[in-house]
Design an enzyme around this catalytic site. Structure first.
Site, PDB file in Angstrom:
ATOM      1  N   ASP A 143      47.630  41.229  32.785  1.00 18.02           N
ATOM      2  CA  ASP A 143      46.401  41.069  33.652  1.00 18.02           C
ATOM      3  C   ASP A 143      45.378  40.097  32.997  1.00 18.02           C
ATOM      4  O   ASP A 143      45.377  40.210  31.689  1.00 18.02           O
ATOM      5  CB  ASP A 143      45.880  42.522  34.004  1.00 18.02           C
ATOM      6  CG  ASP A 143      45.002  42.309  35.345  1.00 18.02           C
ATOM      7  OD1 ASP A 143      44.996  41.379  35.862  1.00 18.02           O
ATOM      8  OD2 ASP A 143      44.081  43.500  35.528  1.00 18.02           O
ATOM      9  N   GLY A 144      44.645  39.294  33.884  1.00 16.71           N
ATOM     10  CA  GLY A 144      43.489  38.479  33.470  1.00 16.71           C
ATOM     11  C   GLY A 144      43.644  37.048  33.374  1.00 16.71           C
ATOM     12  O   GLY A 144      43.027  36.399  33.021  1.00 16.71           O
ATOM     13  N   ASN A 145      44.813  36.490  34.210  1.00 14.31           N
ATOM     14  CA  ASN A 145      45.121  35.105  34.174  1.00 14.31           C
ATOM     15  C   ASN A 145      44.036  34.370  34.855  1.00 14.31           C
ATOM     16  O   ASN A 145      43.641  33.381  34.303  1.00 14.31           O
ATOM     17  CB  ASN A 145      46.641  34.891  35.073  1.00 14.31           C
ATOM     18  CG  ASN A 145      47.571  35.339  34.036  1.00 14.31           C
ATOM     19  OD1 ASN A 145      47.498  35.621  33.054  1.00 14.31           O
ATOM     20  ND2 ASN A 145      48.723  35.195  35.008  1.00 14.31           N
ATOM     21  N   GLY A 146      43.535  34.984  36.147  1.00 17.24           N
ATOM     22  CA  GLY A 146      42.400  34.494  36.825  1.00 17.24           C
ATOM     23  C   GLY A 146      41.187  34.484  36.157  1.00 17.24           C
ATOM     24  O   GLY A 146      40.606  33.245  36.064  1.00 17.24           O
ATOM     25  N   ARG A 147      40.733  35.187  35.478  1.00 18.44           N
ATOM     26  CA  ARG A 147      39.400  35.421  34.702  1.00 18.44           C
ATOM     27  C   ARG A 147      39.721  34.269  33.470  1.00 18.44           C
ATOM     28  O   ARG A 147      38.752  33.596  33.235  1.00 18.44           O
ATOM     29  CB  ARG A 147      39.083  36.669  34.280  1.00 18.44           C
ATOM     30  CG  ARG A 147      38.559  37.538  35.129  1.00 18.44           C
ATOM     31  CD  ARG A 147      38.499  38.858  34.772  1.00 18.44           C
ATOM     32  NE  ARG A 147      39.828  39.620  34.979  1.00 18.44           N
ATOM     33  CZ  ARG A 147      40.219  40.684  34.659  1.00 18.44           C
ATOM     34  NH1 ARG A 147      39.303  41.482  33.958  1.00 18.44           N
ATOM     35  NH2 ARG A 147      41.388  41.087  34.896  1.00 18.44           N
ATOM     36  N   TRP A 148      40.937  34.281  32.916  1.00 19.76           N
ATOM     37  CA  TRP A 148      41.190  33.312  31.960  1.00 19.76           C
ATOM     38  C   TRP A 148      40.707  31.918  32.325  1.00 19.76           C
ATOM     39  O   TRP A 148      39.973  31.097  31.604  1.00 19.76           O
ATOM     40  CB  TRP A 148      42.393  33.319  31.229  1.00 19.76           C
ATOM     41  CG  TRP A 148      42.722  32.566  30.007  1.00 19.76           C
ATOM     42  CD1 TRP A 148      42.828  32.991  28.827  1.00 19.76           C
ATOM     43  CD2 TRP A 148      43.301  31.347  29.851  1.00 19.76           C
ATOM     44  NE1 TRP A 148      43.076  31.765  28.030  1.00 19.76           N
ATOM     45  CE2 TRP A 148      43.501  30.769  28.717  1.00 19.76           C
ATOM     46  CE3 TRP A 148      43.364  30.330  31.064  1.00 19.76           C
ATOM     47  CZ2 TRP A 148      43.826  29.400  28.293  1.00 19.76           C
ATOM     48  CZ3 TRP A 148      44.164  29.216  30.776  1.00 19.76           C
ATOM     49  CH2 TRP A 148      44.121  28.704  29.287  1.00 19.76           C
ATOM     50  N   LEU A 184      68.245  42.054  24.407  1.00 21.87           N
ATOM     51  CA  LEU A 184      67.087  42.681  25.153  1.00 21.87           C
ATOM     52  C   LEU A 184      67.262  42.680  26.522  1.00 21.87           C
ATOM     53  O   LEU A 184      67.857  41.812  27.558  1.00 21.87           O
ATOM     54  CB  LEU A 184      65.949  41.694  24.782  1.00 21.87           C
ATOM     55  CG  LEU A 184      64.637  41.873  25.686  1.00 21.87           C
ATOM     56  CD1 LEU A 184      63.972  43.045  25.146  1.00 21.87           C
ATOM     57  CD2 LEU A 184      63.650  40.698  25.640  1.00 21.87           C
ATOM     58  N   ARG A 218      46.423  37.898  48.016  1.00 22.51           N
ATOM     59  CA  ARG A 218      45.912  36.591  47.619  1.00 22.51           C
ATOM     60  C   ARG A 218      46.245  35.567  48.425  1.00 22.51           C
ATOM     61  O   ARG A 218      47.016  35.470  49.401  1.00 22.51           O
ATOM     62  CB  ARG A 218      46.349  36.581  46.177  1.00 22.51           C
ATOM     63  CG  ARG A 218      46.263  37.615  45.283  1.00 22.51           C
ATOM     64  CD  ARG A 218      46.504  37.516  43.630  1.00 22.51           C
ATOM     65  NE  ARG A 218      46.041  38.531  43.099  1.00 22.51           N
ATOM     66  CZ  ARG A 218      45.931  38.677  41.815  1.00 22.51           C
ATOM     67  NH1 ARG A 218      46.160  37.500  41.181  1.00 22.51           N
ATOM     68  NH2 ARG A 218      45.779  39.717  41.202  1.00 22.51           N
ATOM     69  N   HIS A 261      47.582  31.308  35.469  1.00 27.22           N
ATOM     70  CA  HIS A 261      48.954  31.799  35.541  1.00 27.22           C
ATOM     71  C   HIS A 261      50.018  30.838  34.782  1.00 27.22           C
ATOM     72  O   HIS A 261      51.003  31.431  34.334  1.00 27.22           O
ATOM     73  CB  HIS A 261      49.548  31.639  37.173  1.00 27.22           C
ATOM     74  CG  HIS A 261      48.673  32.700  37.921  1.00 27.22           C
ATOM     75  ND1 HIS A 261      48.327  34.107  37.662  1.00 27.22           N
ATOM     76  CD2 HIS A 261      47.811  32.316  39.258  1.00 27.22           C
ATOM     77  CE1 HIS A 261      47.727  34.436  38.525  1.00 27.22           C
ATOM     78  NE2 HIS A 261      47.312  33.726  39.338  1.00 27.22           N
ATOM     79  N   SER A 273      52.802  42.410  42.440  1.00 29.76           N
ATOM     80  CA  SER A 273      52.767  43.575  42.833  1.00 29.76           C
ATOM     81  C   SER A 273      52.920  43.521  44.499  1.00 29.76           C
ATOM     82  O   SER A 273      52.602  42.347  44.902  1.00 29.76           O
ATOM     83  CB  SER A 273      51.559  44.317  42.430  1.00 29.76           C
ATOM     84  OG  SER A 273      50.270  43.721  43.340  1.00 29.76           O
TER      85      SER A 273
HETATM   86  C1  IPE Z   1      48.407  44.317  38.393  1.00 27.61           C
HETATM   87  O1  IPE Z   1      47.325  43.396  38.566  1.00 27.61           O
HETATM   88  C2  IPE Z   1      49.599  43.366  39.031  1.00 27.61           C
HETATM   89  C3  IPE Z   1      50.060  42.369  38.200  1.00 27.61           C
HETATM   90  C4  IPE Z   1      49.657  42.197  36.974  1.00 27.61           C
HETATM   91  C5  IPE Z   1      51.305  41.887  38.466  1.00 27.61           C
HETATM   92  P1  IPE Z   1      46.204  43.140  39.537  1.00 27.61           P
HETATM   93  O2  IPE Z   1      45.269  42.320  39.054  1.00 27.61           O
HETATM   94  O3  IPE Z   1      46.915  42.703  40.746  1.00 27.61           O
HETATM   95  O4  IPE Z   1      45.800  44.540  39.729  1.00 27.61           O
HETATM   96  P2  IPE Z   1      44.274  44.897  40.350  1.00 27.61           P
HETATM   97  O5  IPE Z   1      44.106  44.350  41.867  1.00 27.61           O
HETATM   98  O6  IPE Z   1      43.185  44.575  39.507  1.00 27.61           O
HETATM   99  O7  IPE Z   1      44.332  46.568  40.349  1.00 27.61           O
HETATM  100  C1  IPE Z   2      47.690  38.841  36.462  1.00 23.43           C
HETATM  101  O1  IPE Z   2      46.285  38.066  36.405  1.00 23.43           O
HETATM  102  C2  IPE Z   2      48.719  38.031  37.001  1.00 23.43           C
HETATM  103  C3  IPE Z   2      49.180  38.657  38.261  1.00 23.43           C
HETATM  104  C4  IPE Z   2      48.576  39.499  38.941  1.00 23.43           C
HETATM  105  C5  IPE Z   2      50.011  37.705  38.970  1.00 23.43           C
HETATM  106  P1  IPE Z   2      45.348  38.059  37.602  1.00 23.43           P
HETATM  107  O2  IPE Z   2      45.739  36.943  38.438  1.00 23.43           O
HETATM  108  O3  IPE Z   2      45.252  39.262  38.273  1.00 23.43           O
HETATM  109  O4  IPE Z   2      44.075  37.823  36.812  1.00 23.43           O
HETATM  110  P2  IPE Z   2      42.731  38.382  37.183  1.00 23.43           P
HETATM  111  O5  IPE Z   2      42.904  39.978  37.099  1.00 23.43           O
HETATM  112  O6  IPE Z   2      42.243  37.984  38.373  1.00 23.43           O
HETATM  113  O7  IPE Z   2      41.630  37.797  35.960  1.00 23.43           O
HETATM  114 MG    MG Z   3      44.164  40.881  37.758  1.00 25.56          MG
END
Ligand code: IPE
Ligand code: IPE
Ligand code: MG
Length: 255
Positions: free
Chosen positions: A32-37, A146, A83, A49, A77
């Protein structure tokens, strides 16, 4: 030479020594956190991503080096369809690119690829991605290294309901009786059938929730969360997480 041990004289951190006999057999990661990065850098989310896939590559390789038996990663998910079409398209495109580029190498490294989730339930526009995934599963199914499990179009609740439905159908057809439905039989209908128990769950980016991931399987998993955003999660960060795991005292309800 070891990655982090070599530059002691230059004051670089030493490589983390892990007691391999205490490592988890099955690690699950909510990446998690790709978008914020990306946002932190003033870039569109899709750049996050892209960087996230690079981080994934390193973590897969390191899991393999450490002899971890199974790695399950949350890639998309059932709720991520909320999105924008642009973001969904970019994510799926990156996934396809990853599989086509890395498949030879993963196969050479004896990695077995599995998908957890409803890939056939993905929209028809993604047929190319689906075929690429089916081909990757088919090509690596005999591999004994693996087990790389990619949770894609995955939802934990959906997985449990699906298993219940399959067992109900088998019961209605007279193939099994209700008394025969026990934990092993239920587990045989989950996407994770045949994999070792999930021992360890890592979530990056500071969020502390499951977001519909492996709801059944995480019953006794150890949790680890870090504020590091997924694209910055490198082998050192992974080693730190694994080190923490090796020090945990798992009791499973005992003393
Ligand atoms: C969980 O992250 C799903 C994946 C990492 C693929 P999200 O970013 O979708 O989860 P929420 O919305 O913060 O709970
Ligand atoms: C996780 O990063 C990747 C996926 C859900 C596919 P996010 O896209 O959820 O990044 P944030 O949480 O918005 O920073
Ligand atoms: Mg996220």
């Amino acid at each position: 030479m070891a990655f982090f041990g070599k530059d002691e004289a230059q004051n670089r951190p030493r490589e983390i020594e892990l007691d391999r006999s205490r490592l988890p057999r099955h690690v699950a990661i909510i990446m998690d956190g790709n978008g914020r990065w990306a946002q932190k850098r003033g870039l569109p989310r899709t750049f996050g991503h892209k960087a996230g896939v690079e981080a994934l590559r390193e973590i897969i390789r390191h899991s393999d080096e450490l002899g971890i038996e199974a790695l399950t990663i949350y890639a998309f998910s059932t709720e991520n369809w909320k999105r924008s079409a642009e973001e969904v398209g970019a994510l799926m495109g990156l996934l396809l690119e990853y599989f086509t580029k890395e498949l030879d190498e993963l196969n050479e490294e004896n990695v077995q690829i599995r998908i957890l989730g409803d890939i056939d339930g993905m929209p028809a526009e993604l047929d190319k991605q689906k075929s690429a995934l089916h081909a990757a599963i088919e090509r690596t199914k005999g591999n004994t290294g693996l087990k790389l499990c990619i949770a894609l179009n995955y939802g934990g609740r959906q997985e449990i309901v699906r298993a219940a439905r399959i067992l109900a159908q088998q019961t209605a057809q007279g193939l099994i009786s209700p008394e025969e439905i026990d934990m092993p039989r239920f587990e045989s209908q989950l996407y994770t059938a045949g994999l070792p128990e999930v021992d360890f769950l890592i979530r990056t980016s500071g969020e502390i929730r499951l977001s519909n991931f492996l709801l059944y399987q995480l019953a006794y998993a150890e949790f680890y969360q870090t504020d590091i955003l997924w694209p910055d999660f490198d082998r050192r960060a992974y080693d730190e997480a694994l080190l923490a795991y090796t020090k945990r005292n798992r009791r499973f309800g005992g003393v």
